[in-house]
Design a protein around this motif. Structure first.
Motif, PDB file in Angstrom:
ATOM      1  N   ILE A  81       0.834  -1.210   0.000  1.00  0.00           N
ATOM      2  CA  ILE A  81       0.000   0.000   0.000  1.00  0.00           C
ATOM      3  C   ILE A  81       0.869   1.261   0.000  1.00  0.00           C
ATOM      4  CG2 ILE A  81      -1.699   1.336   1.320  1.00  0.00           C
ATOM      5  CD1 ILE A  81      -2.903  -1.389   2.170  1.00  0.00           C
ATOM      6  N   GLN A  82       1.957   1.249   0.762  1.00  0.00           N
ATOM      7  CA  GLN A  82       2.856   2.408   0.765  1.00  0.00           C
ATOM      8  C   GLN A  82       3.391   2.680  -0.644  1.00  0.00           C
ATOM      9  OE1 GLN A  82       3.597   4.685   3.124  1.00  0.00           O
ATOM     10  NE2 GLN A  82       1.985   3.642   4.267  1.00  0.00           N
ATOM     11  N   ARG A  83       3.806   1.624  -1.322  1.00  0.00           N
ATOM     12  CA  ARG A  83       4.301   1.784  -2.694  1.00  0.00           C
ATOM     13  C   ARG A  83       3.196   2.320  -3.594  1.00  0.00           C
ATOM     14  NH1 ARG A  83       8.754  -0.818  -4.971  1.00  0.00           N
ATOM     15  NH2 ARG A  83       9.450  -0.550  -2.840  1.00  0.00           N
ATOM     16  N   ALA A  84       1.979   1.816  -3.428  1.00  0.00           N
ATOM     17  CA  ALA A  84       0.855   2.266  -4.253  1.00  0.00           C
ATOM     18  C   ALA A  84       0.535   3.739  -4.016  1.00  0.00           C
ATOM     19  CB  ALA A  84      -0.367   1.403  -3.968  1.00  0.00           C
ATOM     20  N   ILE A  85       0.586   4.170  -2.765  1.00  0.00           N
ATOM     21  CA  ILE A  85       0.316   5.582  -2.446  1.00  0.00           C
ATOM     22  C   ILE A  85       1.330   6.481  -3.142  1.00  0.00           C
ATOM     23  CG2 ILE A  85       0.366   7.299  -0.584  1.00  0.00           C
ATOM     24  CD1 ILE A  85      -0.884   5.111   1.233  1.00  0.00           C
ATOM     25  N   ILE A  86       2.597   6.108  -3.104  1.00  0.00           N
ATOM     26  CA  ILE A  86       3.640   6.909  -3.749  1.00  0.00           C
ATOM     27  C   ILE A  86       3.412   6.976  -5.256  1.00  0.00           C
ATOM     28  CG2 ILE A  86       6.113   6.959  -4.301  1.00  0.00           C
ATOM     29  CD1 ILE A  86       6.518   5.744  -1.437  1.00  0.00           C
TER      30      ILE A  86
ATOM     31  N   ILE B 297      -5.658   3.711   4.567  1.00  0.00           N
ATOM     32  CA  ILE B 297      -6.662   4.393   3.740  1.00  0.00           C
ATOM     33  C   ILE B 297      -6.672   5.875   4.077  1.00  0.00           C
ATOM     34  CG2 ILE B 297      -9.148   4.576   3.219  1.00  0.00           C
ATOM     35  CD1 ILE B 297      -7.797   2.055   2.061  1.00  0.00           C
ATOM     36  N   ALA B 298      -6.629   6.196   5.352  1.00  0.00           N
ATOM     37  CA  ALA B 298      -6.606   7.606   5.779  1.00  0.00           C
ATOM     38  C   ALA B 298      -5.367   8.317   5.243  1.00  0.00           C
ATOM     39  CB  ALA B 298      -6.657   7.689   7.304  1.00  0.00           C
ATOM     40  N   GLU B 299      -4.237   7.637   5.267  1.00  0.00           N
ATOM     41  CA  GLU B 299      -3.005   8.224   4.732  1.00  0.00           C
ATOM     42  C   GLU B 299      -3.154   8.529   3.242  1.00  0.00           C
ATOM     43  OE1 GLU B 299       1.644   6.988   3.940  1.00  0.00           O
ATOM     44  OE2 GLU B 299       0.488   5.854   5.412  1.00  0.00           O
ATOM     45  N   ALA B 300      -3.722   7.589   2.495  1.00  0.00           N
ATOM     46  CA  ALA B 300      -3.916   7.807   1.059  1.00  0.00           C
ATOM     47  C   ALA B 300      -4.886   8.952   0.803  1.00  0.00           C
ATOM     48  CB  ALA B 300      -4.419   6.522   0.399  1.00  0.00           C
TER      49      ALA B 300
END
Length: 156
Positions: free
Chosen positions: A33-38, A84-87
């Motif tokens: 998810i971290q990679r996807a957000i970036i 999810i909140a981070e994204a």
């Protein structure tokens, strides 16, 4: 210089617009998810995060209480809420949507998520199944990499 009729690629046309992330509840999903957000932020893209509660596992156990399924879904949603909140707080991501379904993993991913969203990039993790299980089933990441019309990034 001869032209092929295909427009020359530029930075914007090489980016991604709709990114789908398949997560499975394993500890690796946070990295995925971290990679996807970036990637979504760098592309000013829409981000769809999908999870399938594997009904096959429950079915092979014989009969199971139907009330267990909503509990599994709720537990997953609560566990992923911080990511999810981070994204959603990332201003460069145009849209964030979490999709949770219950069913057979591959069919549900394909039919109820990917075919509906029509992403141009799929991101998933490599779970690392045992050789025996992989020989019988293959891997979800291999299955996702064969989806036509989009790129696939497998995060290890």
């Amino acid at each position: 210089m001869p032209t092929t009729g295909i427009p020359a690629p530029n930075y914007q046309s090489l980016g991604y617009d709709r990114i789908f992330v398949a997560v499975d509840g394993t500890p690796q999903q946070e990295l995925v998810i971290q990679r996807a957000i970036i990637i979504a932020a760098n592309n000013n893209a829409e981000l769809f995060i999908g999870h399938v509660v594997d009904a096959t596992t429950l079915e092979t156990a014989g009969s199971y209480p139907m009330e267990l399924l909503p509990t599994l879904e709720k537990s997953f949603r609560e566990g992923i809420a911080p990511q999810i909140a981070e994204a959603e707080m990332e201003p460069q991501i145009r849209k964030v949507e979490l999709i949770v379904r219950i069913g057979k993993v591959r069919e549900t991913l394909r039919d109820e998520m990917i075919n509906q969203i029509k992403p141009d990039l799929i991101i998933c993790g490599a779970l690392g199944l045992s050789n025996f299980r992989y020989a019988l089933m293959g891997s979800t990441s291999t299955f996702l990499s064969r989806i036509p019309g989009c790129d696939t990034l497998v995060v290890k």
